[in-house]
Enzyme design. Structure first.
Site, mmCIF file in Angstrom:
data_model
loop_
_atom_site.group_PDB
_atom_site.id
_atom_site.type_symbol
_atom_site.label_atom_id
_atom_site.label_comp_id
_atom_site.label_asym_id
_atom_site.label_seq_id
_atom_site.Cartn_x
_atom_site.Cartn_y
_atom_site.Cartn_z
ATOM 1 C CG ASP A 1 -12.097 -0.778 5.131
ATOM 2 O OD1 ASP A 1 -12.977 -0.572 4.257
ATOM 3 O OD2 ASP A 1 -10.898 -0.883 4.854
ATOM 4 C CG PHE B 1 1.938 5.568 4.224
ATOM 5 C CD1 PHE B 1 2.891 6.512 3.885
ATOM 6 C CD2 PHE B 1 0.607 5.914 4.149
ATOM 7 C CE1 PHE B 1 2.525 7.786 3.485
ATOM 8 C CE2 PHE B 1 0.224 7.190 3.752
ATOM 9 C CZ PHE B 1 1.187 8.127 3.416
ATOM 10 N N GLY C 1 0.833 -1.195 0.000
ATOM 11 C CA GLY C 1 0.000 0.000 0.000
ATOM 12 C C GLY C 1 0.870 1.247 0.000
ATOM 13 C CE LYS D 1 -0.955 -3.183 7.619
ATOM 14 N NZ LYS D 1 -2.359 -3.031 8.077
ATOM 15 C CE LYS E 1 7.740 -1.853 -0.214
ATOM 16 N NZ LYS E 1 9.157 -2.006 -0.650
ATOM 17 C CB ALA E 2 1.443 -7.487 3.768
#
Length: 291
Positions: free
Chosen positions: A129, A15, A13, A34, A17-18
């Protein structure tokens, strides 16, 4: 980071990373690592990341992605979580290629999602969400787990209304679209969107622009799901898509429905399906006790 062996990137994304990873010396068990670059984040996003850690550490339920630990290193915040080998529910929907799920499968997943959401709502937390991409599958696709608490909000009491417009456009409730205060019933609307997608393999509300999407959501009009499914399941979707929040059921009320009760026994074999749902905080076992 030295204590983890990174296997591959699984998501990215603005900001964060996974990574799929494995703890060195910890056997073959895999986890999701993450990595959040807090140095580049505005204050609100940085606060949301810290909040996610706090909320995840409070959650302990078989239908919520398990939080293992968190740590900070070199300006990054790392959150270590359970790896769900079945991917997310949206990928599962795409993989159907137009072939409808069985009602048995849909209700089985939906009951599990509701059990996870009940655990959250009982703790006066809104997820805010809920969407197919934030529901993860494990154990060969038999277990469904709620994840991604990045924008969750804790309420001081169950009647408090939040006022921040957040969420994913397709899953926004009418009250959020109209910039009205909202409570846990907004999660119920989003839950309806997920159930509809499981029944139809598409979003209930679609449009060419955000403005048109908002209009369709606020009207609460959608194409009915296939008559292939039972009247009880189709009526349930209608209950979740009530335009006025007060008309939508709570997650506890959902779990009392006969359609749901018939599947609760498969989730908790030693409990009998009767009239009320209680969650025991220590074991997080759901038992159904008569009133």
């Amino acid at each position: 980071m030295d204590q983890y062996e990174v296997l591959r990137l699984v998501g990215e994304g603005a900001f964060a990373k996974a990574f799929l990873a494995r703890r060195r010396g910890g056997g073959a068990q895999r986890c999701v690592l993450k990595q959040i670059d807090t140095r580049k984040m505005p204050g609100k996003e940085r606060e949301a990341s810290q909040k996610e850690v706090t909320l995840l550490s409070q959650m302990n339920h078989p239908n919520i992605v398990t939080f293992f630990t968190s740590f900070q290193e070199m300006g990054n915040l790392y959150i270590v979580m359970e790896y769900c080998d079945g991917g997310d529910l949206m990928k599962k929907i795409y993989m159907q290629r137009g072939q409808l799920f069985s009602e048995e499968q849909i209700v089985d997943w939906f009951v599990q999602i509701c059990l996870g959401l009940k655990h959250i709502h009982d703790r006066k937390i809104l997820h805010r969400d809920i969407k197919a991409q934030n529901i993860f599958l494990s154990e060969g696709g038999t277990k469904a787990k709620l994840g991604d608490f990045g924008i969750a909000k804790m309420l001081k009491n169950t009647m408090e209304l939040a006022r921040t417009c957040v969420g994913t456009p397709y899953y926004l409730s009418p009250e959020i679209c109209e910039n009205q205060p909202y409570n846990n019933k907004t999660d119920i609307w989003s839950l309806g969107c997920v159930l509809y997608e499981l029944c139809t393999l598409k979003h209930p509300f679609e449009a060419c622009s955000l403005r048109q999407l908002v209009v369709r959501i606020c009207r609460g009009r959608y194409a009915p799901p296939s008559p292939h499914y039972s009247p009880a399941l189709r009526q349930l979707i209608g209950q979740l898509f009530k335009v006025h929040p007060r008309d939508r059921p709570s997650v506890t009320s959902l779990l009392r429905l006969p359609l749901m009760q018939s599947h609760l026994g498969t989730q908790v074999p030693n409990c009998r399906a009767v009239t009320a749902v209680n969650l025991h905080p220590k074991s997080h076992t759901v038992c159904l006790n008569g009133l």
